[in-house]
Motif scaffolding. Structure first.
Motif, PDB file in Angstrom:
ATOM      1  N   ASP A  48       0.748  -0.914  -0.168  1.00 56.06           N
ATOM      2  CA  ASP A  48      -0.191   0.239   0.048  1.00 56.06           C
ATOM      3  C   ASP A  48       0.759   1.233   0.177  1.00 56.06           C
ATOM      4  O   ASP A  48       0.680   2.293  -0.697  1.00 56.06           O
ATOM      5  N   ARG A  49       2.004   1.367   0.779  1.00 61.29           N
ATOM      6  CA  ARG A  49       2.786   2.254   0.804  1.00 61.29           C
ATOM      7  C   ARG A  49       3.474   2.551  -0.315  1.00 61.29           C
ATOM      8  O   ARG A  49       3.625   3.620  -0.945  1.00 61.29           O
ATOM      9  N   LEU A  50       3.969   1.479  -1.079  1.00 53.93           N
ATOM     10  CA  LEU A  50       4.623   1.479  -2.494  1.00 53.93           C
ATOM     11  C   LEU A  50       3.397   2.121  -3.592  1.00 53.93           C
ATOM     12  O   LEU A  50       4.081   2.867  -4.378  1.00 53.93           O
ATOM     13  N   SER A  51       2.382   1.624  -3.449  1.00 51.71           N
ATOM     14  CA  SER A  51       1.304   2.205  -4.198  1.00 51.71           C
ATOM     15  C   SER A  51       0.996   3.664  -4.115  1.00 51.71           C
ATOM     16  O   SER A  51       0.790   4.265  -5.254  1.00 51.71           O
ATOM     17  N   GLN A  52       1.056   4.072  -3.155  1.00 52.00           N
ATOM     18  CA  GLN A  52       0.831   5.585  -2.797  1.00 52.00           C
ATOM     19  C   GLN A  52       2.234   6.538  -3.194  1.00 52.00           C
ATOM     20  O   GLN A  52       1.959   7.532  -3.525  1.00 52.00           O
ATOM     21  N   LEU A  53       3.090   5.784  -3.733  1.00 48.13           N
ATOM     22  CA  LEU A  53       4.324   6.321  -4.357  1.00 48.13           C
ATOM     23  C   LEU A  53       4.200   6.241  -5.873  1.00 48.13           C
ATOM     24  O   LEU A  53       5.030   6.922  -6.445  1.00 48.13           O
ATOM     25  N   GLY A  54       3.004   5.769  -6.404  1.00 46.57           N
ATOM     26  CA  GLY A  54       3.015   5.586  -7.625  1.00 46.57           C
ATOM     27  C   GLY A  54       3.334   4.651  -8.312  1.00 46.57           C
ATOM     28  O   GLY A  54       3.616   4.460  -9.826  1.00 46.57           O
ATOM     29  N   LEU A  55       3.848   3.521  -7.593  1.00 51.55           N
ATOM     30  CA  LEU A  55       4.491   2.208  -8.325  1.00 51.55           C
ATOM     31  C   LEU A  55       3.556   1.348  -8.570  1.00 51.55           C
ATOM     32  O   LEU A  55       2.093   1.147  -7.874  1.00 51.55           O
ATOM     33  N   SER A  91      11.427   4.005 -11.209  1.00 48.41           N
ATOM     34  CA  SER A  91      11.692   5.382 -11.894  1.00 48.41           C
ATOM     35  C   SER A  91      10.424   6.366 -11.761  1.00 48.41           C
ATOM     36  O   SER A  91      10.560   7.393 -11.664  1.00 48.41           O
ATOM     37  N   GLY A  92       9.017   5.560 -11.550  1.00 52.74           N
ATOM     38  CA  GLY A  92       7.955   6.571 -11.438  1.00 52.74           C
ATOM     39  C   GLY A  92       7.455   6.818 -10.104  1.00 52.74           C
ATOM     40  O   GLY A  92       6.639   7.670  -9.903  1.00 52.74           O
ATOM     41  N   ALA A  93       8.553   6.698  -9.161  1.00 55.21           N
ATOM     42  CA  ALA A  93       8.027   6.882  -7.785  1.00 55.21           C
ATOM     43  C   ALA A  93       8.190   8.304  -7.173  1.00 55.21           C
ATOM     44  O   ALA A  93       9.028   9.090  -7.745  1.00 55.21           O
ATOM     45  N   THR A  94       7.588   9.005  -6.610  1.00 56.80           N
ATOM     46  CA  THR A  94       7.485  10.058  -6.208  1.00 56.80           C
ATOM     47  C   THR A  94       8.078  10.432  -4.944  1.00 56.80           C
ATOM     48  O   THR A  94       8.365  11.712  -4.575  1.00 56.80           O
ATOM     49  N   GLY A  95       8.681   9.328  -4.432  1.00 55.00           N
ATOM     50  CA  GLY A  95       9.665   9.449  -3.256  1.00 55.00           C
ATOM     51  C   GLY A  95      10.454   8.151  -3.019  1.00 55.00           C
ATOM     52  O   GLY A  95      10.429   6.988  -3.791  1.00 55.00           O
TER      53      GLY A  95
END
Length: 235
Positions: A48-55, A91-95
């Protein structure tokens, strides 16, 4: 002042606390609690945390890796923490996807219900899991590695109450059993990771003087901060 136990972890090593079931101290019945959280791609909270970063959650689950990492939290590993943009999947992660913020459990009052606590690297419980997945090899193996390893340590501590010897004997047993499982045709046991196991005895059932491993000091104080990621790293 009441002594309290705190455990902080990142990565996939585990701390397991064994406490006496009330009223059964003489027969040594105990319950098992995992005080740490596995920071891996099998953890829904981490996904869930990684999904919130756009992954892409599904892609990460399929690959079971975060860039070059098997864990989603760790100490060090700056290449993937600060160079995550260099990995296509990240590469698409926001953090930063891999972080070092620990999961913290505590404070648990240390009292007479505390039997023993053990720390183990992922190689220990994965080896037990691999054996339990096989129809051949060790019989009567609990599917829960935490329970299996706790029972093995309990059997050892009943005999000699020496934490170092108990940990050594349990690791030797797991290594031997893992190899035997492979010999019986269990392809899941074709290899194993490095293994680390440390035991801290609080109150033993025979009421004798407690002993412990050299890894934990005798003056265990108000805080036990366990940076478990270090257990995963070869010395």
């Amino acid at each position: 002042t009441t002594t309290k136990l705190y455990v902080a972890n990142v990565g996939d090593s585990r701390v397991i606390l064994c406490t006496y079931v009330p009223g059964t101290e003489s027969s040594v019945e105990f319950k098992i609690d995992q005080l740490t959280e596995d920071h891996t791609t099998a953890n829904d909270n981490e996904l869930d945390r990684l999904s919130q970063l756009g992954l892409d959650r599904q892609q990460i689950q399929t690959k079971r890796r975060v860039g070059s990492m098997e864990t989603t939290r760790s100490i060090g590993d700056f290449a993937v923490k600060w160079g995550y943009k260099d990995f296509d999947i990240l590469s698409g992660a926001t953090g930063p996807p891999v972080i070092s913020r620990p999961h913290v459990t505590g404070g648990l009052p240390v009292d007479k219900s505390f039997y023993f606590l053990f720390l183990m690297s992922d190689g220990v419980y994965h080896a037990v899991e691999e054996m339990s997945d096989c129809s051949a090899g060790v019989k009567n193996l609990s599917p829960d590695p935490n329970i299996r390893i706790a029972n093995l340590l309990h059997d050892e501590l009943k005999q000699h109450r020496d934490c170092q010897k108990a940990a050594d004997n349990v690791l030797e047993f797991i290594c031997k059993s893992h190899f035997e499982s492979y010999s019986f045709g269990c392809t899941g046991c074709c290899r194993r990771d490095d293994m680390t196991l440390t035991v801290r005895l609080f109150n033993n059932p025979n009421k004798t003087v407690r002993t412990q491993t050299k890894s934990l000091r005798n003056d265990i104080p108000v805080l036990l901060l366990v940076l478990l990621d270090l257990l995963r790293r070869p010395s």
